[in-house]
Design a protein around this motif. Sequence first.
Motif, short mmCIF file in Angstrom:
data_model
loop_
_atom_site.label_atom_id
_atom_site.label_comp_id
_atom_site.label_asym_id
_atom_site.label_seq_id
_atom_site.Cartn_x
_atom_site.Cartn_y
_atom_site.Cartn_z
N VAL A 120 -18.40 17.55 1.58
CA VAL A 120 -18.20 18.89 1.05
C VAL A 120 -19.09 19.09 -0.17
O VAL A 120 -19.66 20.16 -0.38
CB VAL A 120 -16.71 19.10 0.68
N ARG A 121 -19.24 18.03 -0.94
CA ARG A 121 -20.03 18.07 -2.17
C ARG A 121 -20.52 16.67 -2.50
O ARG A 121 -19.83 15.70 -2.21
CB ARG A 121 -19.14 18.60 -3.29
N ALA B 81 -12.27 11.75 -2.74
CA ALA B 81 -13.54 11.53 -3.43
C ALA B 81 -13.90 10.06 -3.33
O ALA B 81 -13.05 9.19 -3.50
CB ALA B 81 -13.43 11.93 -4.90
N TRP C 178 -17.33 14.29 -2.16
CA TRP C 178 -16.02 14.87 -1.87
C TRP C 178 -15.95 15.16 -0.37
O TRP C 178 -16.91 15.69 0.22
CB TRP C 178 -15.82 16.18 -2.63
N TRP C 179 -14.79 14.85 0.22
CA TRP C 179 -14.59 15.00 1.66
C TRP C 179 -13.28 15.72 1.93
O TRP C 179 -12.28 15.48 1.25
CB TRP C 179 -14.55 13.62 2.32
N ASP C 180 -13.28 16.54 2.93
CA ASP C 180 -12.05 17.15 3.44
C ASP C 180 -11.53 16.20 4.50
O ASP C 180 -11.87 16.32 5.68
CB ASP C 180 -12.34 18.55 4.01
N THR D 5 -8.22 16.42 -0.07
CA THR D 5 -9.56 16.13 -0.57
C THR D 5 -9.60 14.69 -1.05
O THR D 5 -8.74 14.25 -1.80
CB THR D 5 -9.93 17.06 -1.73
N GLU E 62 -7.82 10.23 -4.15
CA GLU E 62 -7.36 11.47 -3.53
C GLU E 62 -7.09 12.47 -4.63
O GLU E 62 -6.75 12.10 -5.75
CB GLU E 62 -6.12 11.25 -2.66
N SER E 63 -7.28 13.73 -4.33
CA SER E 63 -7.09 14.77 -5.32
C SER E 63 -5.63 14.85 -5.76
O SER E 63 -4.72 14.78 -4.94
CB SER E 63 -7.53 16.12 -4.75
#
Length: 89
Positions: free
Chosen positions: A33-34, A4, A50-52, A2, A80-81
């Motif tokens: 994603v969001r 951001a 947020w991106w996958d 994920t 990055e997460s």
Amino acid sequence: MTVALMWEARAVPGRGEELLAWARAQELAARPVRREFFRAPQDRVLVVTWWDAEYDAHLPELPEPDGELVTRAVHRWRFESAGEDRGGA
């Protein structure tokens, strides 16, 4: 993974709501994603998407608003997460 993307701008004094409306109206070339919108004192607007995707992936970002709407160039960051903690025990 994920990733951001954070986009932050400061509106000309008194135009924060207009900047927020402008940011909400922007269409991205792909759907995240969001997407979440924030506001803060001094007419600041923050948008987080947020991106996958991988950290270095090519991802669409919000553009620069009209120079008469903001007091300075937009700030952008990519993260990055590192995991999450939803609170509780």
